[in-house]
Each structure stands twice: as structure tokens, then as C-alpha cells.
Design an enzyme around this catalytic site. Structure first.
Site, PDB file in Angstrom:
ATOM      1  N   ARG A  12      31.364  31.246  38.991  1.00 23.24           N
ATOM      2  CA  ARG A  12      31.424  32.532  39.716  1.00 23.24           C
ATOM      3  C   ARG A  12      30.980  32.324  41.168  1.00 23.24           C
ATOM      4  O   ARG A  12      31.786  32.337  42.078  1.00 23.24           O
ATOM      5  CB  ARG A  12      30.561  33.585  38.997  1.00 23.24           C
ATOM      6  CG  ARG A  12      30.888  35.016  39.401  1.00 23.24           C
ATOM      7  CD  ARG A  12      30.284  35.450  40.708  1.00 23.24           C
ATOM      8  NE  ARG A  12      28.829  35.438  40.694  1.00 23.24           N
ATOM      9  CZ  ARG A  12      28.088  35.586  41.782  1.00 23.24           C
ATOM     10  NH1 ARG A  12      28.656  35.746  42.961  1.00 23.24           N
ATOM     11  NH2 ARG A  12      26.776  35.539  41.706  1.00 23.24           N
ATOM     12  N   ASP A  13      29.703  32.080  41.384  1.00 24.20           N
ATOM     13  CA  ASP A  13      29.189  31.954  42.757  1.00 24.20           C
ATOM     14  C   ASP A  13      29.857  30.774  43.463  1.00 24.20           C
ATOM     15  O   ASP A  13      30.142  30.825  44.665  1.00 24.20           O
ATOM     16  CB  ASP A  13      27.659  31.750  42.705  1.00 24.20           C
ATOM     17  CG  ASP A  13      26.958  32.279  43.937  1.00 24.20           C
ATOM     18  OD1 ASP A  13      27.601  32.360  44.995  1.00 24.20           O
ATOM     19  OD2 ASP A  13      25.752  32.593  43.852  1.00 24.20           O
ATOM     20  N   HIS A 204      17.310  33.332  41.932  1.00 24.64           N
ATOM     21  CA  HIS A 204      18.610  32.772  42.304  1.00 24.64           C
ATOM     22  C   HIS A 204      18.496  32.245  43.733  1.00 24.64           C
ATOM     23  O   HIS A 204      18.472  33.014  44.686  1.00 24.64           O
ATOM     24  CB  HIS A 204      19.625  33.923  42.189  1.00 24.64           C
ATOM     25  CG  HIS A 204      21.020  33.644  42.640  1.00 24.64           C
ATOM     26  ND1 HIS A 204      22.076  33.517  41.756  1.00 24.64           N
ATOM     27  CD2 HIS A 204      21.572  33.493  43.865  1.00 24.64           C
ATOM     28  CE1 HIS A 204      23.205  33.312  42.432  1.00 24.64           C
ATOM     29  NE2 HIS A 204      22.923  33.297  43.716  1.00 24.64           N
ATOM     30  N   HIS A 206      19.616  29.713  46.959  1.00 29.35           N
ATOM     31  CA  HIS A 206      20.609  28.888  47.643  1.00 29.35           C
ATOM     32  C   HIS A 206      19.847  27.847  48.454  1.00 29.35           C
ATOM     33  O   HIS A 206      18.750  28.108  48.935  1.00 29.35           O
ATOM     34  CB  HIS A 206      21.503  29.744  48.540  1.00 29.35           C
ATOM     35  CG  HIS A 206      22.548  30.486  47.762  1.00 29.35           C
ATOM     36  ND1 HIS A 206      23.868  30.112  47.749  1.00 29.35           N
ATOM     37  CD2 HIS A 206      22.450  31.555  46.941  1.00 29.35           C
ATOM     38  CE1 HIS A 206      24.549  30.931  46.959  1.00 29.35           C
ATOM     39  NE2 HIS A 206      23.717  31.827  46.447  1.00 29.35           N
ATOM     40  N   CYS A 237      28.204  33.100  49.487  1.00 24.13           N
ATOM     41  CA  CYS A 237      28.787  34.434  49.525  1.00 24.13           C
ATOM     42  C   CYS A 237      29.792  34.504  50.672  1.00 24.13           C
ATOM     43  O   CYS A 237      29.444  34.235  51.819  1.00 24.13           O
ATOM     44  CB  CYS A 237      27.680  35.465  49.739  1.00 24.13           C
ATOM     45  SG  CYS A 237      28.332  37.128  49.963  1.00 24.13           S
ATOM     46  N   ASN A 246      24.355  27.050  46.061  1.00 23.28           N
ATOM     47  CA  ASN A 246      23.190  27.355  45.229  1.00 23.28           C
ATOM     48  C   ASN A 246      22.384  26.090  45.011  1.00 23.28           C
ATOM     49  O   ASN A 246      22.880  24.988  45.199  1.00 23.28           O
ATOM     50  CB  ASN A 246      23.654  27.829  43.844  1.00 23.28           C
ATOM     51  CG  ASN A 246      24.283  29.191  43.882  1.00 23.28           C
ATOM     52  OD1 ASN A 246      25.410  29.341  44.328  1.00 23.28           O
ATOM     53  ND2 ASN A 246      23.544  30.178  43.437  1.00 23.28           N
TER      54      ASN A 246
HETATM   55  N1  COA Z   1      38.887  45.237  39.854  1.00 23.34           N
HETATM   56  C1  COA Z   1      40.174  45.246  40.281  1.00 23.34           C
HETATM   57  N2  COA Z   1      40.594  45.928  41.346  1.00 23.34           N
HETATM   58  C2  COA Z   1      39.687  46.654  42.013  1.00 23.34           C
HETATM   59  C3  COA Z   1      38.346  46.706  41.632  1.00 23.34           C
HETATM   60  C4  COA Z   1      37.951  45.952  40.507  1.00 23.34           C
HETATM   61  N3  COA Z   1      36.703  45.908  40.082  1.00 23.34           N
HETATM   62  N4  COA Z   1      37.691  47.494  42.484  1.00 23.34           N
HETATM   63  C5  COA Z   1      38.567  47.942  43.377  1.00 23.34           C
HETATM   64  N5  COA Z   1      39.796  47.426  43.085  1.00 23.34           N
HETATM   65  C6  COA Z   1      41.028  47.612  43.838  1.00 23.34           C
HETATM   66  C7  COA Z   1      41.457  49.050  43.923  1.00 23.34           C
HETATM   67  O1  COA Z   1      42.248  49.394  42.832  1.00 23.34           O
HETATM   68  C8  COA Z   1      42.242  49.072  45.212  1.00 23.34           C
HETATM   69  O2  COA Z   1      43.500  48.506  44.988  1.00 23.34           O
HETATM   70  P1  COA Z   1      44.800  48.997  45.831  1.00 23.34           P
HETATM   71  O3  COA Z   1      44.500  48.655  47.259  1.00 23.34           O
HETATM   72  O4  COA Z   1      45.911  48.189  45.254  1.00 23.34           O
HETATM   73  O5  COA Z   1      44.877  50.447  45.587  1.00 23.34           O
HETATM   74  C9  COA Z   1      41.479  48.094  46.090  1.00 23.34           C
HETATM   75  O6  COA Z   1      40.802  47.213  45.184  1.00 23.34           O
HETATM   76  C10 COA Z   1      40.479  48.775  46.994  1.00 23.34           C
HETATM   77  O7  COA Z   1      39.698  49.645  46.222  1.00 23.34           O
HETATM   78  P2  COA Z   1      38.452  50.447  46.801  1.00 23.34           P
HETATM   79  O8  COA Z   1      37.918  51.323  45.720  1.00 23.34           O
HETATM   80  O9  COA Z   1      38.847  51.098  48.115  1.00 23.34           O
HETATM   81  O10 COA Z   1      37.394  49.347  46.988  1.00 23.34           O
HETATM   82  P3  COA Z   1      37.010  48.499  48.260  1.00 23.34           P
HETATM   83  O11 COA Z   1      38.168  47.926  48.956  1.00 23.34           O
HETATM   84  O12 COA Z   1      36.016  49.288  49.031  1.00 23.34           O
HETATM   85  O13 COA Z   1      36.273  47.302  47.493  1.00 23.34           O
HETATM   86  C11 COA Z   1      34.745  46.291  45.998  1.00 23.34           C
HETATM   87  C12 COA Z   1      35.091  47.498  46.802  1.00 23.34           C
HETATM   88  C13 COA Z   1      33.265  46.251  45.721  1.00 23.34           C
HETATM   89  C14 COA Z   1      35.481  46.377  44.677  1.00 23.34           C
HETATM   90  C15 COA Z   1      35.215  45.042  46.709  1.00 23.34           C
HETATM   91  O14 COA Z   1      34.706  45.036  48.022  1.00 23.34           O
HETATM   92  C16 COA Z   1      34.797  43.787  46.026  1.00 23.34           C
HETATM   93  O15 COA Z   1      35.215  43.487  44.925  1.00 23.34           O
HETATM   94  N6  COA Z   1      33.973  42.989  46.690  1.00 23.34           N
HETATM   95  C17 COA Z   1      33.537  41.733  46.179  1.00 23.34           C
HETATM   96  C18 COA Z   1      32.080  41.607  46.233  1.00 23.34           C
HETATM   97  C19 COA Z   1      31.678  40.263  45.728  1.00 23.34           C
HETATM   98  O16 COA Z   1      31.951  39.897  44.610  1.00 23.34           O
HETATM   99  N7  COA Z   1      30.991  39.511  46.592  1.00 23.34           N
HETATM  100  C20 COA Z   1      30.531  38.231  46.281  1.00 23.34           C
HETATM  101  C21 COA Z   1      29.457  38.222  45.246  1.00 23.34           C
HETATM  102  S1  COA Z   1      27.886  38.774  45.786  1.00 23.34           S
HETATM  103 ZN    ZN Z   2      24.453  33.453  45.182  1.00 22.92          ZN
END
Ligand code: COA
Ligand code: ZN
Length: 321
Positions: A12-13, A204, A206, A237, A246
Site C-alpha cells: 500500500r504505502d 508508522h 518513514h 505519500c 518507510n
Molecule cells: N473509490 C473509488 N472512486 C472514488 C472514491 C473511492 N473511494 N472516492 C471518490 N471516488 C471517485 C468519485 O466517484 C469521482 O469519480 P468521477 O470523477 O468519475 O465522478 C472522483 O473519485 C472524485 O470524487 P470526489 O468525491 O470529488 O473526491 P475527491 O476528488 O475530492 O477525492 C479522495 C477524495 C479522498 C477519495 C481522493 O482524494 C483520494 O482517494 N485520495 C487519496 C488519498 C491517499 O490515499 N493518499 C495516500 C495515503 S495517505
Molecule cells: Zn506512510
């Protein structure tokens, strides 16, 4: 011998940060191998938006393909209700929710204010309910934020308190960009354990600034017994400037084994899995143990040293030099 619990986060990370997409079957094969290594928990993947983290867009297929090992918990990162619903459909053991304790990092990573994140995670916890799936909350930037700087410990405790009130099983203090230092780690770990003794606490780290092993020792002194680590030291990240790997699983387990802790881990098997990483991801990893070997992996004495020894032994003048 004190028992410690190791939790692997490379798939994942680590993989979320790799440029090239790692094939689903390769992810599955690696997780199956890791399942044999003695981990308490493996963070398999994340159910985030595929646009935000394209490297993990195959989360369902990976969860469906792995062979679960009894005794190992399989957890996944879940950012929102949509992610929770997808993850629950895959039979996870634990959902690892995530928010940042720093406002700018939360906005950058999750595109929300912290209050909005908290409200959303509360909803996620409601969806997961009180069934068999446990909830852990990972608090990013708990030891400092690359944009904001220091995060006051009271602020971290305040967010933990909010989640404890929602009955989560555990909290992870994440040093997202390697800003933690040992005395800080010990103080915050002691404060959290003192205030929330029932909470399952994970640390956790890094290794961005080379302090991850030192920070682990500081956390051990505070009584922490659960650590995330990443095979080969992968990780980082994508939404935190300057983030890097990490703490490396094999480096950490090697140290803890030497110190007499019971990690439950098969170190040789971990090293063998780590040795296969470079061909999988297309570049070397920062693993020290993979490069140097274990402390007592001895090398044969070179031939010229033996013959030199005999010469010196036979010649008293040379021996004095
Ligand atoms: N799984 C699948 N699709 C998802 C989803 C999920 N959990 N959450 C949102 N989406 C999709 C929506 O359906 C939408 O799709 P579309 O553009 O085709 O309509 C799109 O993503 C945007 O959705 P929205 O609700 O506006 O979310 P966002 O763009 O503000 O994103 C997060 C929010 C949190 C879901 C997104 O920023 C994210 O996944 N970030 C990753 C964070 C991460 O893992 N960081 C590293 C680890 S710390
Ligand atoms: Zn991390």
C-alpha cells in the site's frame, strides 16, 4: 522475551508511490509470500479514487486473489464511504481510515478540511458498524507537517480523543515525511498510552531523515509494541513534498531480533522477498540488510590474508611493524 507485532505496508504505502504499475498477479504473489513471513497484519491495498492513486486501482482484484493465512489480519486503507463499501465487499479484517492532523496536509491529501474529514470518517465508522471488521485510524503528520511545521501534541491527542469516542480499535501515529525525532516520539507515545490505555497503538515511521530506527527504539521505551514497516524500505505519500520510504522491514526486524525481541517474523524469508522487489519495481530499494547481509553473515578470510599471516608469523621483524 517481549512480543512485538509487525505490520507490512509495502503493497500500500510502497506501491502507491511507484511510477510503473505493478501487475495485479505480481502484487498477489508478493502478498502471498508475505503472508508466510510472520506478520501480525498486512496492509494489502487502498480503496481510494483510482484517479488519485492509479497504482492501486486494482484493489478488488488483489483482495480477491490473495490466499489468506490464518493469524494474519488483512487491512486496507479507506478514505471515504465509497471506499468503505468497496472494501467491505472484499471481506477485509480491518479498515484503516486516514486523515491528517495538519490542516494543509489534509487539504492536499484528501481535499477536505480536517473537520470535514472527521465528519466523513464518522460516517465511514457508522457504515462499518460493530460487525467483525475492526477500525483503525491513521493520523498523518503526527510528528510534523512539511507545510505547517510542528503539530502540537495536544492537537494530536484531541483528534485521537474524537476517534476513541467513536469506539475505534486502534490509532496509528504516522510520521508521514520523517520529521519525528526520538525524544519527541517517546513523549508523544507516553502521552497517548497514558491517556488511552485501551487503544491499540501503532507507530508508522518513514526514514526520510535517517531517524526511523532511533524513533522505533524511543517508541519501545514508551511501551509501544506495534510497528508498521515496509519491505525494502519502499513508501511515501504522493501528496507530501519530500516524502520517502518507510522504515525498512528487514532492517527493523534484524535490529529487533538482535535485541532479543520476539517479532514472530521469519527474517530470512523477508529478505528473500525483498530481494525480488527490484525486478518487480524496476529499481533498487534502500534496504541496508539486503546490501550488507545480516550481522553474522560472515565472509571467508581472503587467501592473501592467510598467507600474510603465515609470513608475519615466521618473521619477527615484520611482526613488530
Ligand atoms: N473509490 C473509488 N472512486 C472514488 C472514491 C473511492 N473511494 N472516492 C471518490 N471516488 C471517485 C468519485 O466517484 C469521482 O469519480 P468521477 O470523477 O468519475 O465522478 C472522483 O473519485 C472524485 O470524487 P470526489 O468525491 O470529488 O473526491 P475527491 O476528488 O475530492 O477525492 C479522495 C477524495 C479522498 C477519495 C481522493 O482524494 C483520494 O482517494 N485520495 C487519496 C488519498 C491517499 O490515499 N493518499 C495516500 C495515503 S495517505
Ligand atoms: Zn506512510
Amino acid at each position: 522475551m517481549k512480543r512485538l507485532y509487525m505490520q507490512e505496508v509495502a503493497t500500500r504505502d510502497g506501491f502507491q508511490n511507484e511510477r510503473t504499475f505493478i501487475e495485479t498477479e505480481d502484487k498477489i504473489a508478493l502478498i502471498d509470500e508475505l503472508s508466510q513471513c510472520g506478520y501480525a497484519r498486512i496492509e494489502v491495498t487502498s480503496f481510494t479514487s483510482p484517479k488519485a492513486i492509479p497504482a492501486l486501482r486494482d484493489a478488488e482484484a488483489v483482495m480477491a486473489g490473495i490466499r489468506r493465512q490464518p493469524g494474519v489480519e488483512y487491512t486496507v486503507l479507506v478514505p471515504n464511504v465509497r471506499g468503505a463499501e468497496r472494501a467491505l465487499g472484499c471481506g477485509i479484517d480491518e479498515a484503516n481510515l486516514v486523515m491528517s492532523v495538519s490542516e494543509p496536509h489534509n487539504r492536499s491529501n484528501l481535499r477536505m478540511t480536517r473537520e470535514q474529514s472527521f465528519a466523513q470518517l464518522k460516517e465511514v465508522i457508522g457504515v462499518i458498524g460493530r460487525g467483525p471488521v475492526a477500525v483503525n485510524v491513521s493520523l498523518s503528520t503526527a510528528f510534523g507537517c512539511p507545510m505547517q511545521g510542528d503539530v502540537p501534541p495536544e492537537e494530536v491527542l484531541r483528534w485521537i480523543e474524537g476517534f476513541v469516542a467513536l469506539d475505534v480499535r486502534g490509532v496509528t501515529l504516522c510520521d508521514t515525511t520523517g520529521m519525528a525525532y526520538p525524544s519527541q516520539v517517546q513523549a508523544l507515545s507516553e502521552a497517548v498510552r497514558g491517556r488511552f490505555p485501551q487503544l491499540q497503538l501503532t507507530l508508522h515511521f518513514h526514514n526520510t531523515r535517517g531517524m526511523a530506527l532511533a524513533n522505533t527504539l524511543a517508541a519501545l521505551q514508551a511501551g509501544v509494541d506495534r510497528f508498521d514497516a515496509s519491505l525494502g524500505g519502499l513508501g511515501g505519500c504522493p501528496y507530501a513534498p519530500g516524502a520517502s520510504g518507510n522504515v525498512c522491514t528487514e532492517d527493523l526486524v534484524h535490529m529487533l531480533d538482535l535485541m532479543g525481541y520476539d517479532t514472530g517474523m521469519d527474517l530470512d524469508r523477508v529478505i528473500a522477498a525483498s530481494a525480488r522487489l527490484p525486478s518487480l519495481i524496476g529499481h533498487d530499494t534502500p534496504s541496508q540488510i539486503l546490501r550488507a547481509g545480516k550481522r553474522l553473515d560472515l565472509h571467508p578470510i581472503p587467501e592473501h590474508v592467510n598467507s600474510l599471516g603465515q609470513q608475519i608469523g615466521n618473521n619477527p621483524t615484520e611482526r613488530r611493524q
